[in-house]
Design a protein around this motif. Structure first.
Motif, PDB file in Angstrom:
ATOM      1  N   MET A 157       0.820  -1.215   0.000  1.00 50.58           N
ATOM      2  CA  MET A 157       0.000   0.000   0.000  1.00 50.58           C
ATOM      3  C   MET A 157       0.852   1.263   0.000  1.00 50.58           C
ATOM      4  O   MET A 157       0.516   2.245  -0.680  1.00 50.58           O
ATOM      5  N   SER A 158       1.957   1.270   0.722  1.00 53.18           N
ATOM      6  CA  SER A 158       2.818   2.458   0.703  1.00 53.18           C
ATOM      7  C   SER A 158       3.425   2.659  -0.682  1.00 53.18           C
ATOM      8  O   SER A 158       3.528   3.785  -1.175  1.00 53.18           O
ATOM      9  N   SER A 159       3.797   1.565  -1.325  1.00 49.50           N
ATOM     10  CA  SER A 159       4.353   1.652  -2.673  1.00 49.50           C
ATOM     11  C   SER A 159       3.324   2.196  -3.665  1.00 49.50           C
ATOM     12  O   SER A 159       3.651   2.989  -4.551  1.00 49.50           O
ATOM     13  N   GLU A 160       2.075   1.801  -3.496  1.00 52.45           N
ATOM     14  CA  GLU A 160       1.003   2.238  -4.396  1.00 52.45           C
ATOM     15  C   GLU A 160       0.772   3.746  -4.321  1.00 52.45           C
ATOM     16  O   GLU A 160       0.545   4.399  -5.338  1.00 52.45           O
ATOM     17  N   TYR A 161       0.857   4.317  -3.116  1.00 55.02           N
ATOM     18  CA  TYR A 161       0.482   5.725  -2.939  1.00 55.02           C
ATOM     19  C   TYR A 161       1.660   6.674  -2.703  1.00 55.02           C
ATOM     20  O   TYR A 161       1.515   7.883  -2.889  1.00 55.02           O
ATOM     21  N   LEU A 162       2.803   6.137  -2.304  1.00 49.92           N
ATOM     22  CA  LEU A 162       3.955   7.004  -2.020  1.00 49.92           C
ATOM     23  C   LEU A 162       5.169   6.683  -2.881  1.00 49.92           C
ATOM     24  O   LEU A 162       6.167   7.388  -2.823  1.00 49.92           O
ATOM     25  N   GLY A 163       5.095   5.617  -3.654  1.00 51.77           N
ATOM     26  CA  GLY A 163       6.227   5.227  -4.485  1.00 51.77           C
ATOM     27  C   GLY A 163       7.142   4.253  -3.758  1.00 51.77           C
ATOM     28  O   GLY A 163       6.876   3.817  -2.642  1.00 51.77           O
ATOM     29  N   THR A 164       8.248   3.930  -4.385  1.00 54.96           N
ATOM     30  CA  THR A 164       9.145   2.910  -3.832  1.00 54.96           C
ATOM     31  C   THR A 164       9.943   3.402  -2.631  1.00 54.96           C
ATOM     32  O   THR A 164      10.502   2.606  -1.885  1.00 54.96           O
ATOM     33  N   GLY A 192      14.735  -3.480  -5.944  1.00 51.44           N
ATOM     34  CA  GLY A 192      16.130  -3.432  -6.379  1.00 51.44           C
ATOM     35  C   GLY A 192      17.089  -2.838  -5.378  1.00 51.44           C
ATOM     36  O   GLY A 192      18.123  -2.283  -5.768  1.00 51.44           O
ATOM     37  N   GLY A 193      16.771  -2.904  -4.101  1.00 50.51           N
ATOM     38  CA  GLY A 193      17.663  -2.387  -3.066  1.00 50.51           C
ATOM     39  C   GLY A 193      17.489  -0.917  -2.772  1.00 50.51           C
ATOM     40  O   GLY A 193      18.223  -0.353  -1.955  1.00 50.51           O
ATOM     41  N   GLU A 194      16.509  -0.277  -3.414  1.00 46.94           N
ATOM     42  CA  GLU A 194      16.282   1.149  -3.189  1.00 46.94           C
ATOM     43  C   GLU A 194      15.861   1.414  -1.745  1.00 46.94           C
ATOM     44  O   GLU A 194      15.061   0.681  -1.170  1.00 46.94           O
ATOM     45  N   HIS A 195      16.422   2.480  -1.160  1.00 46.18           N
ATOM     46  CA  HIS A 195      16.136   2.838   0.229  1.00 46.18           C
ATOM     47  C   HIS A 195      14.638   3.038   0.428  1.00 46.18           C
ATOM     48  O   HIS A 195      13.970   3.645  -0.396  1.00 46.18           O
ATOM     49  N   PHE A 196      14.098   2.519   1.549  1.00 47.72           N
ATOM     50  CA  PHE A 196      12.653   2.505   1.759  1.00 47.72           C
ATOM     51  C   PHE A 196      12.143   3.830   2.329  1.00 47.72           C
ATOM     52  O   PHE A 196      11.544   4.627   1.620  1.00 47.72           O
ATOM     53  N   ALA A 197      12.371   4.095   3.601  1.00 50.38           N
ATOM     54  CA  ALA A 197      11.922   5.353   4.224  1.00 50.38           C
ATOM     55  C   ALA A 197      13.142   6.100   4.765  1.00 50.38           C
ATOM     56  O   ALA A 197      14.025   5.497   5.374  1.00 50.38           O
ATOM     57  N   HIS A 198      13.174   7.411   4.566  1.00 55.38           N
ATOM     58  CA  HIS A 198      14.332   8.200   4.990  1.00 55.38           C
ATOM     59  C   HIS A 198      14.371   8.405   6.502  1.00 55.38           C
ATOM     60  O   HIS A 198      15.431   8.396   7.111  1.00 55.38           O
ATOM     61  N   VAL A 199      13.204   8.619   7.098  1.00 56.38           N
ATOM     62  CA  VAL A 199      13.130   8.908   8.539  1.00 56.38           C
ATOM     63  C   VAL A 199      12.051   8.028   9.167  1.00 56.38           C
ATOM     64  O   VAL A 199      10.957   7.901   8.606  1.00 56.38           O
ATOM     65  N   TRP A 200      12.360   7.448  10.312  1.00 60.68           N
ATOM     66  CA  TRP A 200      11.385   6.659  11.068  1.00 60.68           C
ATOM     67  C   TRP A 200      11.029   7.408  12.344  1.00 60.68           C
ATOM     68  O   TRP A 200      11.911   7.859  13.077  1.00 60.68           O
ATOM     69  N   VAL A 201       9.739   7.542  12.608  1.00 60.30           N
ATOM     70  CA  VAL A 201       9.246   8.222  13.806  1.00 60.30           C
ATOM     71  C   VAL A 201       8.389   7.229  14.587  1.00 60.30           C
ATOM     72  O   VAL A 201       7.296   6.874  14.151  1.00 60.30           O
ATOM     73  N   HIS A 202       8.901   6.786  15.731  1.00 58.28           N
ATOM     74  CA  HIS A 202       8.179   5.808  16.545  1.00 58.28           C
ATOM     75  C   HIS A 202       7.697   6.462  17.838  1.00 58.28           C
ATOM     76  O   HIS A 202       8.492   6.988  18.607  1.00 58.28           O
ATOM     77  N   ASN A 203       6.377   6.420  18.035  1.00 61.39           N
ATOM     78  CA  ASN A 203       5.816   7.007  19.244  1.00 61.39           C
ATOM     79  C   ASN A 203       5.800   5.999  20.397  1.00 61.39           C
ATOM     80  O   ASN A 203       5.648   4.793  20.176  1.00 61.39           O
TER      81      ASN A 203
END
Length: 206
Positions: A157-164, A192-203
């Motif tokens: 779902m993240s790939s569908e709406y936000l890209g790879t 293909g090894g592309e970085h997923f998310a740049h920043v992770w925010v965990h509450n």
């Protein structure tokens, strides 16, 4: 800002409750009824906290095609395998698995309560697709009638709406391992090894 917040409406606990309540109705209709009620309460709570609504609210049940496509890619490029009607991600195929939690694979195995199923190649391998019986919601796939595992739902779902890849991924601190760790692994391996998310925010928890 594009804010995507998905609804996980493919879940074994939801399925079990839907089967109990279905009567003569279609089980997916009951699943929708159950999740709509929970989502209504959740929306009331976050509105009371002053949170802005998301731009998109995708549902897992409406994106199974994308999940199947991502799983097929992982199988094709050697990161997943089929075993007894299941498809599992091969954790050993990703050398940096554990980088989000900053834990080695050995540490995670030692501290984990994992399902050591006989068809798994490795203890930490996780399910991408699993078979459904006649009572349980299921979809046709190259691996038979079944349903996706929890982790693959979010990646598709993240790939569908936000890209790879995208900027910020949020979630509760309890999801870092294994859920978000597995999201990183399967998403990067599918793209293909592309970085997923740049920043992770965990509450944390209140």
């Amino acid at each position: 800002v594009t804010y995507v917040r998905n609804i996980t409406d493919i879940d074994d606990k939801i399925n079990a409750r839907a089967v109990e309540r279905r009567g003569n109705r279609d089980v997916l209709e009951v699943v929708r009824e159950l999740t709509e009620e929970t989502y209504r309460i959740y929306n009331e709570d976050i509105a009371a906290l002053g949170c802005l609504p998301p731009t998109k609210t995708p549902r897992a049940t409406e994106h199974v095609k994308q999940m199947i496509a991502m799983i097929a890619t992982l199988v094709a490029n050697g990161h997943a395998y089929e075993a007894q009607g299941h498809v599992l991600f091969d954790v050993s195929s990703k050398a940096d698995y554990g980088k989000l939690a900053r834990r080695s694979l050995d540490d995670m195995i030692a501290g984990a309560r994992v399902d050591v199923a006989p068809y798994k190649k490795g203890a930490m391998d996780f399910v991408l697709w699993k078979p459904s019986d006649e009572k349980t919601p299921g979809w046709d796939s190259p691996w038979g009638r079944g349903r996706p595992g929890w982790h693959i739902e979010c990646s598709a779902m993240s790939s569908e709406y936000l890209g790879t890849h995208f900027d910020i991924h949020g979630g509760g601190i309890d999801l870092i391992c294994p859920h978000h760790e597995n999201e990183v692994a399967q998403s990067e391996c599918a793209h293909g090894g592309e970085h997923f998310a740049h920043v992770w925010v965990h509450n944390g928890f209140l």
